[in-house]
Write an enzyme that holds these catalytic residues in place. Structure first.
Site, PDB file in Angstrom:
ATOM      1  N   TYR A 131       1.051  -1.072   0.104  1.00 31.39           N
ATOM      2  CA  TYR A 131       0.039  -0.067   0.118  1.00 31.39           C
ATOM      3  C   TYR A 131       0.864   1.146  -0.120  1.00 31.39           C
ATOM      4  CZ  TYR A 131      -4.029  -2.966   1.113  1.00 31.39           C
ATOM      5  OH  TYR A 131      -4.888  -3.824   1.177  1.00 31.39           O
ATOM      6  N   LYS A 181       5.921 -14.718  -0.666  1.00 37.24           N
ATOM      7  CA  LYS A 181       5.482 -15.021  -2.324  1.00 37.24           C
ATOM      8  C   LYS A 181       7.174 -14.877  -3.066  1.00 37.24           C
ATOM      9  CE  LYS A 181       3.487 -16.431  -5.797  1.00 37.24           C
ATOM     10  NZ  LYS A 181       2.958 -17.653  -5.738  1.00 37.24           N
ATOM     11  N   ASP A 213       0.043 -18.480  -1.689  1.00 36.08           N
ATOM     12  CA  ASP A 213      -0.899 -19.289  -2.486  1.00 36.08           C
ATOM     13  C   ASP A 213      -1.351 -20.523  -1.748  1.00 36.08           C
ATOM     14  OD1 ASP A 213       1.605 -19.592  -3.181  1.00 36.08           O
ATOM     15  OD2 ASP A 213       1.264 -20.361  -5.153  1.00 36.08           O
ATOM     16  N   ASP A 237      -4.235  -8.488   4.821  1.00 37.61           N
ATOM     17  CA  ASP A 237      -5.575  -7.990   4.463  1.00 37.61           C
ATOM     18  C   ASP A 237      -6.302  -9.135   3.932  1.00 37.61           C
ATOM     19  OD1 ASP A 237      -7.663  -6.348   4.320  1.00 37.61           O
ATOM     20  OD2 ASP A 237      -7.215  -5.674   2.438  1.00 37.61           O
ATOM     21  N   ASP A 241      -9.616 -11.565   6.039  1.00 39.75           N
ATOM     22  CA  ASP A 241     -10.818 -11.708   5.560  1.00 39.75           C
ATOM     23  C   ASP A 241     -11.341 -13.284   5.377  1.00 39.75           C
ATOM     24  OD1 ASP A 241     -11.348  -9.028   5.324  1.00 39.75           O
ATOM     25  OD2 ASP A 241     -12.664  -9.304   3.676  1.00 39.75           O
TER      26      ASP A 241
END
Ligand code: ATP
Ligand code: MG
Length: 346
Positions: A131, A181, A213, A237, A241
């Protein structure tokens, strides 16, 4: 003389003003029972403020918040205002100004729900990473149009969030799962892995470094095998969720935006958004907001009150009181009453 805390309240938009009073009622009840006081400073910031004044909060908003002990937020966002405006106009400036570099999101399974017992702690890096403002749009209107978005990771940033996760893990399983990653993202992620490994070794915890993943799949297939997760801003983030969804509903997930050094106020908010589809009907689940308030009490040092509130929340569900998102019929007010009732009985 009893301790008194000043808490800035941004109820915000949509279901924010429905779930925030539920949390305030619980904290006020605990204040009576445990002998502390809370001075709630209500701030009418959010989308309506944006429509009237062209900004989500006043120009000196951060200065106003700086003098408080904590910030409690419902939700900000509305269908007529782009998501990035609400995020960059309020939440991100607060996180950055008050060095809230940890976004802590616990995930626990709900009483009576099928499936394995879950008890995870997701530690999301909250101020840097993916971000970032760095980048831009180039060659607009040409066939060569491109967009570049840089991610910024600093040694200090990775170290401090990993140290926080490692300290939590020391009181739990002794292992942190790090989301990475590094096979595809070849600069920032190998750096992330390296610094996480150093901090973990120094703190005396094991690291399980898992590609994002594969980790997403593991969240779904074997969530009980996961304890403390440390992840970058974007990965954290997404995982939180996902964690909320496998636990039962986004309506139960709490979060704390922490400045662990307590130099500045920390911010507590449910993970869910303004939920315009159900706003105004009195049916929103206040669980996430109430649990977020429990996290706030813990951070303020009212640990007994915090534990009592979390117990009362889960207890109300165990009694079979549940809102529609969890398959029940209780309204926001009915669930809140059930929690208040349990608090008074403790
Ligand atoms: P925002 O842009 O503000 O994040 P959103 O629509 O992207 O809003 P949410 O507001 O979190 O995301 O809503 C996602 C879905 O979850 C909606 O269908 C909403 O009704 C539901 N939901 C969110 N929070 C709750 C809650 N506390 N109780 C019941 N349902 C909820
Ligand atoms: Mg959303």
């Amino acid at each position: 003389m009893s301790t008194s805390y000043t808490v800035d309240v941004i109820a915000g938009d949509g279901i924010g003003p429905e779930v925030v009073p539920a949390a305030i009622a619980c904290v006020d009840r605990l204040a009576e029972l445990h002998g502390f006081a809370v001075d709630w400073r209500e701030r009418d910031w959010g989308s309506e403020h944006h429509r009237r004044h062209g900004a989500m909060m006043p120009e000196d908003g951060l200065e106003q918040l700086r003098t408080g002990d904590a910030i409690f937020l419902g939700a900000v966002g509305a269908p007529d205002i782009p998501d990035h405006v609400t995020l960059w106009g309020l939440l991100i400036p607060i996180r950055r100004a008050f060095r809230q570099y940890v976004n802590l999101r616990p995930v626990k399974s709900l009483p009576g729900r099928p499936g394995p017992e879950l008890d995870m702690l997701i530690v999301r890096e909250n101020v840097e990473g993916e971000y970032s403002e760095i980048g831009g749009r180039y060659g607009q209107g040409t066939p060569d149009e491109a967009a570049i978005q840089e991610a910024v990771f600093t040694r200090r940033g990775i170290e401090r969030v990993t140290r926080f996760a490692a300290e939590r893990a020391l009181e739990r399983s002794g292992t942190i799962v790090s989301a990475t990653k590094s096979n595809g993202i070849i600069h920032t992620m190998p750096f992330w892995d390296e610094v996480v490994a150093e901090v973990a070794a120094d703190a005396g915890v094991r690291v399980d470094s898992v590609l994002i993943d594969a980790l997403a799949a593991r969240f779904v297939l074997a969530p009980a095998s996961i304890d403390v997760v440390v992840a970058s801003n974007l990965f954290g983030d997404i995982l939180s969720d996902l964690g909320a969804a496998i636990a039962g509903s986004i309506g139960i997930a709490p979060s704390a935006n922490l400045n662990p050094e307590r130099e500045f106020p920390s911010l507590f908010e449910p993970v869910h958004g303004s939920a315009p589809d159900i706003a105004g009907r009195g049916v929103a689940n206040p669980f996430a907001a109430i649990w977020s308030a429990a996290m706030m009490l813990e951070h303020l040092g009212e640990t007994d009150a915090a534990a009592a509130l979390e117990r009362a929340c889960f207890g109300a569900l165990a009694d079979g009181v549940a809102t529609a998102d969890l398959g029940g019929e209780a309204t926001t007010a009915e669930f809140t009453q059930a929690v208040l009732g349990r608090l008074s009985d403790m």
